[in-house]
Design a protein around this motif. Structure first.
Motif, PDB file in Angstrom:
ATOM      1  N   ALA A 274       7.056   1.037  -8.711  1.00  0.00           N
ATOM      2  CA  ALA A 274       8.190   0.107  -8.811  1.00  0.00           C
ATOM      3  C   ALA A 274       9.416   0.677  -8.103  1.00  0.00           C
ATOM      4  O   ALA A 274      10.142  -0.051  -7.418  1.00  0.00           O
ATOM      5  CB  ALA A 274       8.500  -0.182 -10.272  1.00  0.00           C
ATOM      6  N   TYR A 275       9.631   1.972  -8.248  1.00  0.00           N
ATOM      7  CA  TYR A 275      10.774   2.585  -7.565  1.00  0.00           C
ATOM      8  C   TYR A 275      10.604   2.454  -6.048  1.00  0.00           C
ATOM      9  O   TYR A 275      11.549   2.104  -5.321  1.00  0.00           O
ATOM     10  CB  TYR A 275      10.912   4.056  -7.972  1.00  0.00           C
ATOM     11  N   THR A 276       9.398   2.718  -5.572  1.00  0.00           N
ATOM     12  CA  THR A 276       9.109   2.567  -4.144  1.00  0.00           C
ATOM     13  C   THR A 276       9.384   1.140  -3.683  1.00  0.00           C
ATOM     14  O   THR A 276       9.985   0.903  -2.629  1.00  0.00           O
ATOM     15  CB  THR A 276       7.634   2.929  -3.855  1.00  0.00           C
ATOM     16  N   TYR A 277       8.970   0.217  -4.513  1.00  0.00           N
ATOM     17  CA  TYR A 277       9.128  -1.199  -4.163  1.00  0.00           C
ATOM     18  C   TYR A 277      10.596  -1.604  -4.122  1.00  0.00           C
ATOM     19  O   TYR A 277      11.042  -2.290  -3.197  1.00  0.00           O
ATOM     20  CB  TYR A 277       8.363  -2.021  -5.202  1.00  0.00           C
ATOM     21  N   ILE A 278      11.346  -1.163  -5.106  1.00  0.00           N
ATOM     22  CA  ILE A 278      12.767  -1.524  -5.159  1.00  0.00           C
ATOM     23  C   ILE A 278      13.507  -0.904  -3.981  1.00  0.00           C
ATOM     24  O   ILE A 278      14.313  -1.556  -3.326  1.00  0.00           O
ATOM     25  CB  ILE A 278      13.377  -1.093  -6.509  1.00  0.00           C
ATOM     26  N   ARG A 279      13.196   0.350  -3.664  1.00  0.00           N
ATOM     27  CA  ARG A 279      13.852   0.975  -2.526  1.00  0.00           C
ATOM     28  C   ARG A 279      13.430   0.335  -1.210  1.00  0.00           C
ATOM     29  O   ARG A 279      14.231   0.208  -0.293  1.00  0.00           O
ATOM     30  CB  ARG A 279      13.557   2.487  -2.478  1.00  0.00           C
TER      31      ARG A 279
ATOM     32  N   GLU B  75      11.948   9.466   0.897  1.00  0.00           N
ATOM     33  CA  GLU B  75      12.632   9.503  -0.396  1.00  0.00           C
ATOM     34  C   GLU B  75      11.656   9.886  -1.515  1.00  0.00           C
ATOM     35  O   GLU B  75      11.973  10.709  -2.374  1.00  0.00           O
ATOM     36  CB  GLU B  75      13.270   8.137  -0.679  1.00  0.00           C
ATOM     37  N   LEU B  76      10.462   9.310  -1.488  1.00  0.00           N
ATOM     38  CA  LEU B  76       9.500   9.663  -2.543  1.00  0.00           C
ATOM     39  C   LEU B  76       9.007  11.093  -2.379  1.00  0.00           C
ATOM     40  O   LEU B  76       8.787  11.797  -3.364  1.00  0.00           O
ATOM     41  CB  LEU B  76       8.334   8.664  -2.556  1.00  0.00           C
ATOM     42  N   ALA B  77       8.862  11.532  -1.144  1.00  0.00           N
ATOM     43  CA  ALA B  77       8.471  12.928  -0.923  1.00  0.00           C
ATOM     44  C   ALA B  77       9.569  13.857  -1.444  1.00  0.00           C
ATOM     45  O   ALA B  77       9.284  14.926  -1.979  1.00  0.00           O
ATOM     46  CB  ALA B  77       8.201  13.165   0.567  1.00  0.00           C
ATOM     47  N   ARG B  78      10.805  13.435  -1.291  1.00  0.00           N
ATOM     48  CA  ARG B  78      11.909  14.232  -1.835  1.00  0.00           C
ATOM     49  C   ARG B  78      11.749  14.393  -3.346  1.00  0.00           C
ATOM     50  O   ARG B  78      11.815  15.516  -3.881  1.00  0.00           O
ATOM     51  CB  ARG B  78      13.254  13.547  -1.538  1.00  0.00           C
ATOM     52  N   LEU B  79      11.514  13.296  -4.030  1.00  0.00           N
ATOM     53  CA  LEU B  79      11.398  13.368  -5.490  1.00  0.00           C
ATOM     54  C   LEU B  79      10.175  14.192  -5.900  1.00  0.00           C
ATOM     55  O   LEU B  79      10.259  15.034  -6.801  1.00  0.00           O
ATOM     56  CB  LEU B  79      11.338  11.954  -6.083  1.00  0.00           C
ATOM     57  N   ALA B  80       9.048  13.954  -5.228  1.00  0.00           N
ATOM     58  CA  ALA B  80       7.847  14.734  -5.555  1.00  0.00           C
ATOM     59  C   ALA B  80       8.115  16.219  -5.341  1.00  0.00           C
ATOM     60  O   ALA B  80       7.647  17.076  -6.098  1.00  0.00           O
ATOM     61  CB  ALA B  80       6.665  14.262  -4.707  1.00  0.00           C
TER      62      ALA B  80
ATOM     63  N   LYS C 160       0.819  -1.214   0.000  1.00  0.00           N
ATOM     64  CA  LYS C 160       0.000   0.000   0.000  1.00  0.00           C
ATOM     65  C   LYS C 160       0.853   1.264   0.000  1.00  0.00           C
ATOM     66  O   LYS C 160       0.383   2.321  -0.419  1.00  0.00           O
ATOM     67  CB  LYS C 160      -0.950   0.006   1.198  1.00  0.00           C
ATOM     68  N   VAL C 161       2.075   1.153   0.464  1.00  0.00           N
ATOM     69  CA  VAL C 161       2.913   2.349   0.443  1.00  0.00           C
ATOM     70  C   VAL C 161       3.191   2.764  -1.007  1.00  0.00           C
ATOM     71  O   VAL C 161       3.378   3.948  -1.294  1.00  0.00           O
ATOM     72  CB  VAL C 161       4.215   2.141   1.250  1.00  0.00           C
ATOM     73  N   ASN C 162       3.169   1.814  -1.921  1.00  0.00           N
ATOM     74  CA  ASN C 162       3.352   2.167  -3.334  1.00  0.00           C
ATOM     75  C   ASN C 162       2.224   3.085  -3.803  1.00  0.00           C
ATOM     76  O   ASN C 162       2.446   4.002  -4.598  1.00  0.00           O
ATOM     77  CB  ASN C 162       3.345   0.913  -4.216  1.00  0.00           C
ATOM     78  N   GLU C 163       1.025   2.826  -3.309  1.00  0.00           N
ATOM     79  CA  GLU C 163      -0.116   3.674  -3.674  1.00  0.00           C
ATOM     80  C   GLU C 163       0.042   5.055  -3.058  1.00  0.00           C
ATOM     81  O   GLU C 163      -0.297   6.067  -3.666  1.00  0.00           O
ATOM     82  CB  GLU C 163      -1.432   3.040  -3.212  1.00  0.00           C
ATOM     83  N   TRP C 164       0.535   5.069  -1.832  1.00  0.00           N
ATOM     84  CA  TRP C 164       0.807   6.354  -1.177  1.00  0.00           C
ATOM     85  C   TRP C 164       1.722   7.194  -2.059  1.00  0.00           C
ATOM     86  O   TRP C 164       1.460   8.381  -2.304  1.00  0.00           O
ATOM     87  CB  TRP C 164       1.448   6.087   0.192  1.00  0.00           C
ATOM     88  N   SER C 165       2.770   6.575  -2.548  1.00  0.00           N
ATOM     89  CA  SER C 165       3.731   7.311  -3.383  1.00  0.00           C
ATOM     90  C   SER C 165       3.071   7.828  -4.653  1.00  0.00           C
ATOM     91  O   SER C 165       3.241   8.989  -5.024  1.00  0.00           O
ATOM     92  CB  SER C 165       4.886   6.395  -3.791  1.00  0.00           C
ATOM     93  N   ALA C 166       2.326   6.944  -5.317  1.00  0.00           N
ATOM     94  CA  ALA C 166       1.766   7.312  -6.617  1.00  0.00           C
ATOM     95  C   ALA C 166       0.767   8.454  -6.491  1.00  0.00           C
ATOM     96  O   ALA C 166       0.511   9.173  -7.455  1.00  0.00           O
ATOM     97  CB  ALA C 166       1.114   6.101  -7.268  1.00  0.00           C
ATOM     98  N   ARG C 167       0.212   8.626  -5.288  1.00  0.00           N
ATOM     99  CA  ARG C 167      -0.782   9.692  -5.098  1.00  0.00           C
ATOM    100  C   ARG C 167      -0.184  11.005  -4.632  1.00  0.00           C
ATOM    101  O   ARG C 167      -0.912  11.983  -4.436  1.00  0.00           O
ATOM    102  CB  ARG C 167      -1.846   9.229  -4.100  1.00  0.00           C
ATOM    103  N   LEU C 168       1.111  11.054  -4.413  1.00  0.00           N
ATOM    104  CA  LEU C 168       1.717  12.327  -4.005  1.00  0.00           C
ATOM    105  C   LEU C 168       1.391  13.373  -5.071  1.00  0.00           C
ATOM    106  O   LEU C 168       1.691  13.171  -6.253  1.00  0.00           O
ATOM    107  CB  LEU C 168       3.236  12.163  -3.891  1.00  0.00           C
ATOM    108  N   PRO C 169       0.782  14.468  -4.676  1.00  0.00           N
ATOM    109  CA  PRO C 169       0.378  15.450  -5.686  1.00  0.00           C
ATOM    110  C   PRO C 169       1.538  15.901  -6.574  1.00  0.00           C
ATOM    111  O   PRO C 169       1.354  16.102  -7.774  1.00  0.00           O
ATOM    112  CB  PRO C 169      -0.177  16.612  -4.849  1.00  0.00           C
ATOM    113  N   GLY C 170       2.719  16.017  -6.025  1.00  0.00           N
ATOM    114  CA  GLY C 170       3.873  16.438  -6.818  1.00  0.00           C
ATOM    115  C   GLY C 170       4.153  15.492  -7.971  1.00  0.00           C
ATOM    116  O   GLY C 170       4.762  15.887  -8.969  1.00  0.00           O
ATOM    117  N   LEU C 171       3.734  14.261  -7.847  1.00  0.00           N
ATOM    118  CA  LEU C 171       3.920  13.297  -8.932  1.00  0.00           C
ATOM    119  C   LEU C 171       2.631  13.121  -9.735  1.00  0.00           C
ATOM    120  O   LEU C 171       2.635  13.195 -10.960  1.00  0.00           O
ATOM    121  CB  LEU C 171       4.387  11.956  -8.371  1.00  0.00           C
ATOM    122  N   ALA C 172       1.516  12.933  -9.041  1.00  0.00           N
ATOM    123  CA  ALA C 172       0.262  12.621  -9.739  1.00  0.00           C
ATOM    124  C   ALA C 172      -0.239  13.790 -10.575  1.00  0.00           C
ATOM    125  O   ALA C 172      -0.924  13.595 -11.575  1.00  0.00           O
ATOM    126  CB  ALA C 172      -0.811  12.201  -8.724  1.00  0.00           C
TER     127      ALA C 172
END
Ligand code: PLP
Ligand code: PLP
Lengths: 443, 482, 482, 443
Positions: free
Chosen positions: C384-389, D53-58, C115-127
């Motif tokens: 995938a990046y979240t998962y690998i890290r 780390e992901l927050a950093r990239l975002a 579920k943390v992968n979903e957290w990452s994908a929803r970061l507004p800076g990315l989504a």
């Protein structure tokens, strides 16, 4: 807009079936003299507009870059999987599980919650749930009064000031007197609750472990003090600390109250949180609030139901143990999910890392000469530091987005120039370095 | 499943929890306890190790005294993240919920909880805001609370509102504590010892009276389901502190003598308390403040649609008239710089007001004190504010119109089938009686509920209010379609 | 429900959709079509009206020409928000899913999607990042893509990676287009017309060859389930463009002559393509690049655990050796300022590299071009990046160890019950045959699958690979507990 | 860390059952010569570390304060209820619905998706689904080649340049030639596709409505041009525009391709999106990709299954209509949920408001003298504006967090000093004012 599905045709059909001409007719029972005058409320907003408005308000808050603020509310990691569980609408959009056939999900999870709280506290029975730690504490004190048939409550000055205020308010209802047991606040003192004997008309002693200043209290001795007076010990605990600290059940607490917020619940400017309460089985019939029990159905299958409802307001009305009805069930589910996700090892890691960072912080502050511990003895993951000119520096740092903990003089005038600083597993080395250098810069 | 009352002693899974997994022989949809899925050393979420630097620096500091340490780790479940998630997902599938089907649980206002409310509550600027953050960092939270309180004042006609109570019953407690503080301030604290409560009242009303040290006197209802005015008048006197009345009542009926009721209470020097749990039926139609009520509570989670969470959280703000205002819980949010009219107008247009500033006023000498830590269930305020802004002035009126339409429609459509002890206009709900079914066919209301269950619908509230035999209390709300 | 092949003509609900709601007589858990819930004028989401100013200014501008207008509004469903939500929630309850129960669908790597992968994908800076935003505003997205490509290179041993393909089959298409571009660049574009594919291959392999204009030649497997080296050698020649080989294969078997296979292909001047769908079994154990493969695809959604979404989205990055690098799809993400070593070291420590800058290099004259708009399924890269890290160097090895352990454990535990056509070490999965059950008891693999369904478990893949009679292909993955 | 549930004891038990001594033995089948050497990857991170780390990239991205960028990807409101639907893990963590008994949720929702796309496009059959609009367009062109047995494709220069590039790449596979049909790019010109007759060996004409510059194309005439040459018309459409614009089925399109992103899918730096494709029923057997059909089970109950699988790679292998397997199902569900949530009226409001704001923008720019429309004719909600010194000013505005649309010269050198600006229902009056004054300031 509203979320009503009714079209004008639907409305006409309903009016027709009811046999009235207009919807106003359905309000004919409101006496003319008390019909509402017009109101002045803003017009409806579409979803995109309302989101813009809420984003505006959220943007007017500033989430600090670095914060050592605790004082009862702690910033812990909330694992993503916890959010996933409490976000499920089968949990979120159900209500009190009166109907067990269609509420086994809620009921079983509450049963698990109770079991987890019993495990953590070493007690025999736990309720589900109270509004917050403060009201749980107040209800526990009232329960002690019912159990002992006494009407004075002693509370340690080491208990969270908010809890003490709520306790005062609750006790004022049935006219119960609250007396404060001092703690040793002297600079270099123990920072713990006085062990002086209690008067023998006291129903309970309420004491916190760790206390508001993070200090480790001699709970076993406090239990003896309480029991010697024929009183009960109400232990107010911080749940993550119970990964390491002796459970109240083991040191003789009769009742336990706690704030469940650290267990997977966001700070959210003060709520919703969840109040925890646990007791000995012998006292269960005086417990306020909800309880779920395991049972078997007609065909022998295990299931869960609300139990001992004869303590509750919907059955007993004015004779109920409390008036509580809606509680904080979804937040109890968050705590259940949290404890299941972190397990015994994870909770231990949380506690240990929080403690290590507290000690790291003290060492770094002392090294840099920006503060020294105010008390002797030991502490958990929050610590009172004497920092010259604390109020001014606290304010100056806030401007920079750094919250230097809690200013102790807010509640205790004798605690001038003292910051109570909390650390958790989310506190980074960098946070500590930034705090220290910001304090240095405001010297 | 038909269930009996559980044995009182088994309220914790500790006893059996660790005795091993349930056998695999028997196939059933029943989900084992999370403890039964536990296996030593299994992990879900992990945490980092402290850095070397942190460890070194911490080394010189006191550890925990041995006497304070626990001997055995708490036996929390040890499961993988997937096992944990499946467990709760499967439990979720055993629940009925608004988001799945009709849930006409009377008195509970089980209407649609809009998802945009959840969006708002999760905004990091709100969800991550610490209640004790310096006020300069929390102006958004304070403005939101202030705006919501202003709206609740406008909706209710009350002079002031506190958002602090965490649920309806908590609002009642707050209201009755204020009632007592008021009488005390007039030297009548000891003489006014009774609280009048109609026999149709929700259990929280009498239970609240007790918690405040009052004695409950039950007032019977008349044959029309309203309060018996004569009985009320004769019970009123210098020993009465307050009347707690639910309006619309738990019978789904508006008290059409409410003006006389309030007058009688005031004549006796008592406080008129309105339980506002059923406000969903009267938005824009009746404002308790205008009708003279001194104090009321809102069930924010009902009327303003925050998800009920399987039993909470809710929020139970209280509104008061000027005469009770000094006694409100402390602190209150006050606008200390900038004009209220400006702020309201700007917020209406989605704009911030330059220079406006709010503070928490904790200097309230007559206050009853705090009833909860911090300021209440803030997350519910966010949802309610979102809901009120979404609906707006007109939408809020429509809510009540449609809720009342639906209840009356149900009343006339099921009128032939069930007895209707009080056949009058319904407000938020309609209360049928299954007495005919019971007498003629031996079918109880419980049987009827079980039959409803088989349709995938949550049954109505049953056997409440107590004054209706075999009661079936149906609240359709405005969000169920025909 | 047991279903027959549907009549081909009914793939749209238009015909019956608006003929009215289904009757209420028949009670069943079946959910009507969303169209059947429609009622004229009912609304869920609404939008604002344009401001007066906008309307006035727009007034002078051209409207749409009448000839371009539609005559009748599209008959989309008209439902309330609650009706819409309940509809999809009820449909959701008709699905089996990883998050509910074991889902051992072979070849699909149905493991836990954290579920943390979903957290990452929803970061507004990315989504909320627009793919055509000026590069200066998108350095975070570019860095993430660059880091992920670097990791995939390290994992696979390939010299370069493109993230552009949207799924495994799309990666195959990309790889085979590069293969053709390579041969063309050497003047062999017209002479090399054949692609060799083992008989155990997934259907996408031959289908891909066709899409690229190649002719598929099937290579039979030997009695051990591996490729028949003799058959391979005799098929290889100057007319062969490539061998596409899946390793581990769809039989769950590692090709233990892989070194000889690659050598033979290279000797014939052909390209060695590895279908990397089953990489989950060999992380840290085998790197296609080191073994000499020229090109491969990853199934990011399988090995690196992005949710499969009921059939997608996925992501199918391709890795290539130096010789195919010039032909990679364009653009690629390149680091134009700052050193790669610095950036990698800093990212490892969670730090940005001051001065580092990335750009999209679209000046690739030999590139096969674009295979997809923008840069691929970016949201899957985030996961995938979240998962690998999260897993890290050691964790990724453990994944494969545990996946292989589980598959072998299943193999030995079910060995007595089912035939095992190739009784060798398993990798990600094990393929049983139900031929004995069919012959002795007339029980087909389909019957077995239905019985598994009754346990609430998703059945394994059936009747594939084609070379196994009554095949049952079970992939437990590393996330199922004992 | 991994998400593996196995403890060392579990592993030992499995090794024991298998009869091997160590896990290395399970990899004995990998020839020694090709065993992996060590790799250099970062160590594992806990959840809180990976989130940091992901927050950093975002945080290294900057989401513009104001953006008029479209060019195929549009920033529309995504109603919260759409996120709720696609967030349900019963949808998200299932796979291709091969097993209808346990996949009716996915299957029915796909069937509804197909029906909705047919409604929007006026076509008879729609697939579920393609990688994106570009690949759907390419696959549609290849399908037209199969249907007509021809091997040249004509594509309008008004089609999104990315789509044209992907089309080139896909056509290069089977050796299909792609010819470009020009559009009138002259300043003050029509900005639409040439109506010159096509060569009679062309399989299809691919044209976009609205085209890349927002212009309304004469689709009916283009259909005639195509049909006159015995070719098919592949219409590339923008789905929200179909609330107002004639559906392709009505003007004679044989195939329709589209990017579904505007229907409830975030920009997400380019994906995941969903490609839409629709056709006439007569062509269904040449369609690539997945199809779901309605059927009845043994006891007569309605249900849904994958249908016409004999077109697909897993059945037909090298004879399949396409190699597509995993597609974009969850994004198709997002589009289904979106269209169900907004309904016909909502979609119309989206289209109308987007159009109004485009016109508002043009008027505001022309009024302020910062730009003029480059073409005549009409446009939908994206518009080509001639702005002197566009490249410099576009870059200068980007520094301020304002994205002034798409710089047309990136793909069409003859389009110098032209910005293609998109508006949606989320474009505010304030956005327009800020763009105009920023352009004024860079004059
Ligand atoms: C009429 C009435 N009053 C009071 C309450 C108590 O409110 P709460 O459950 O929020 O404490 C309820 C709740 O069901 C109610 O229906
Ligand atoms: C061995 C193999 N190759 C290729 C593919 C195709 O990958 P995708 O479905 O991502 O296109 C699959 C998918 O199942 C597969 O198992």
């Amino acid at each position: 807009m509203t979320y009503s599905p009714h079209t004008d045709a639907d409305r006409a059909r309903m009016l027709d079936a009811i046999g009235v001409a207009s919807v106003d007719d359905l309000f004919a029972d409101i006496p003319a003299s008390v019909r509402a005058s017009d109101w002045d409320l803003p017009p409806s907003l579409s979803e995109q507009e309302v989101r813009a408005e809420l984003a505006r308000l959220a943007g007017r808050n500033r989430i600090p870059d670095v914060s050592f603020l605790g004082a009862g509310v702690y910033r812990h990691l909330i694992p993503s999987v916890v959010g996933e569980v409490i976000g499920r609408s089968e949990f979120a959009t159900a209500y009190t599980p009166y109907q067990p056939e269609v509420s086994q999900g809620t009921l079983q999870s509450i049963y698990e919650f109770q079991s987890l709280i019993c495990e953590l506290t070493g007690m025999e029975v736990a309720t589900a749930s109270h509004y917050d730690g403060a009201t749980a504490t107040a209800e526990a004190a009232l329960m002690a009064c019912r159990l002992t048939r006494r009407s004075r409550v002693a509370v340690s000055a080491g208990v969270n000031p908010d809890y003490r205020r709520v306790l005062e308010t609750y006790c004022s209802g049935p006219g119960i007197e609250v007396v404060t047991v001092p703690i040793d606040l002297a600079d270099g003192g123990s920072g713990t609750t006085s062990l002086e004997p209690l008067a023998d008309d006291v129903a309970c002693l309420v004491a916190a472990q760790p206390n508001f200043y993070g200090q480790i209290e001699p709970m076993r001795e406090l239990a003896t003090v309480a029991h010697d007076a024929g009183a009960q010990l109400v232990a107010v605990v911080e749940p993550t600390s119970l990964a390491l600290l002796e459970p109240p059940g083991a040191y003789g607490a009769d009742l336990v109250a706690a704030e469940g917020q650290p267990l997977g619940i966001p700070a959210s400017f003060g709520g919703p949180y969840v109040g925890l309460m646990a007791a000995r089985m012998a006292s269960v019939r005086q417990m306020p609030g909800r309880l779920v029990g395991a049972t078997r159905d007609g065909s022998g299958r295990k299931g869960y139901v609300l139990t001992l409802q004869a303590r509750e307001q919907h059955i007993r009305r004015e004779k109920a143990a409390s008036n509580i009805c809606t509680n904080q069930a979804l937040m109890a589910l968050a705590a259940t999910a949290y404890l299941s996700a972190v397990g015994p090892q994870g909770l231990r890691e949380v506690a240990e890392l929080s403690m290590t960072q507290a000690r790291h912080l003290v060492a770094a502050m002392e090294e840099a000469g920006v503060g020294v511990r105010r008390f002797g003895g030991s502490y958990f993951a929050e610590v009172a530091m004497r920092v010259p000119d604390a109020a001014r520096r606290h304010a100056a740092l806030a401007e920079q987005g750094i919250v230097a903990g809690y200013l102790a003089e807010r509640d205790a005038p004798e605690m001038q120039d003292t910051l109570v600083l909390a650390t958790t597993e989310l506190t980074t080395d960098d946070d500590i370095a930034r705090l220290v250098s910001a304090l240095e810069a405001t010297r | 499943m038909s269930v009996a009352e559980a044995p009182a002693s088994d309220t914790s899974g500790r006893g059996s929890a660790f005795s091993g997994a349930t056998g695999g022989e028997e196939l059933s949809i029943v989900e084992p306890l999370i403890f039964e899925r536990s296996r030593a050393q299994r992990r879900a979420v992990r945490f980092p190790q402290p850095s070397d630097r942190a460890r070194q620096r911490a080394a010189g500091q006191p550890t925990l005294p041995a006497s304070a340490l626990r001997q055995q780790a708490p036996r929390l479940p040890e499961v993988s993240e997937l096992e944990m998630l499946r467990h709760f997902n499967r439990l979720a599938h055993l629940n009925q919920a608004i988001d799945l089907n009709f849930y006409p649980l009377g008195s509970c206002t089980m209407k649609y909880n809009p998802k945009v409310n959840e969006w708002s509550a999760r905004l990091p600027g709100l969800a991550e805001s610490h209640p004790l953050d310096p006020e300069g960092l929390a102006q958004g939270s304070l403005e939101l609370m202030w705006l919501l309180a202003e709206q609740l004042k406008e909706i209710s006609g009350m002079a002031a509102v506190s958002l602090q109570p965490a649920a309806g019953a908590h609002g009642e407690l707050t209201g009755m504590l204020m009632t007592r503080a008021y009488h005390r301030s007039r030297g009548e604290g000891d003489s006014r010892t009774k609280v009048l409560v109609p026999d149709s009242a929700h259990g929280t009303n009498p239970a609240t009276a007790t918690m405040v040290g009052y004695q409950t006197v039950t007032i019977r209802s008349n044959e029309r389901g309203g309060i018996d005015l004569e009985a009320l008048r004769s019970a009123l006197g210098p020993d009465v502190a307050a009347l707690m009345i639910t309006n619309p009542s738990t019978l789904g009926i508006f008290e059409d003598q409410i003006d006389q009721v309030v007058a009688a209470v005031h004549d006796a020097g008592a406080i008129a308390y309105m339980d506002g749990a059923n406000l969903n039926a009267i938005l824009g139609r009746f404002r308790p403040g205008e009708a003279g009520f001194d104090v009321m509570h809102f069930n924010l989670h009902k009327t303003f649609s925050t998800p009920h969470g399987g039993g909470g959280p809710g929020a139970g703000p209280v509104g008061v008239s000027d005469k009770l205002e000094p006694f409100l819980p402390s602190p209150t949010v006050v606008l200390v710089e900038g004009g209220a009219t400006d702020v309201l107008r700007n917020a209406r247009d989605g704009r911030s007001t330059p220079g406006a500033r709010w503070t928490l006023d904790d200097d309230r000498p007559d206050s009853i004190g705090k009833v909860r830590s911090c300021y209440g269930n803030f997350g519910m305020f966010v949802r309610a504010y979102t809901y009120i802004r979404s609906n707006g002035a007109e939408g809020l009126r429509t809510i009540s119109e449609d809720a009342v339409l639906a209840a009356n429609y149900l009343r006339v459509r099921r009128h032939d089938v069930y007895d209707l002890p009080y056949d009058r206009l319904s407000k938020h709900e309609v209360v049928f009686s299954g007495r005919r079914q019971k007498r003629q066919h031996g079918v109880t209301t419980l049987d009827i509920a079980k039959a409803i269950l088989d349709h995938g619908i949550h049954p109505p509230t049953m056997y409440f209010p107590l004054i209706v035999e075999e009661a079936l209390m149906v609240e359709p709300t405005e969000t169920e379609s025909l």
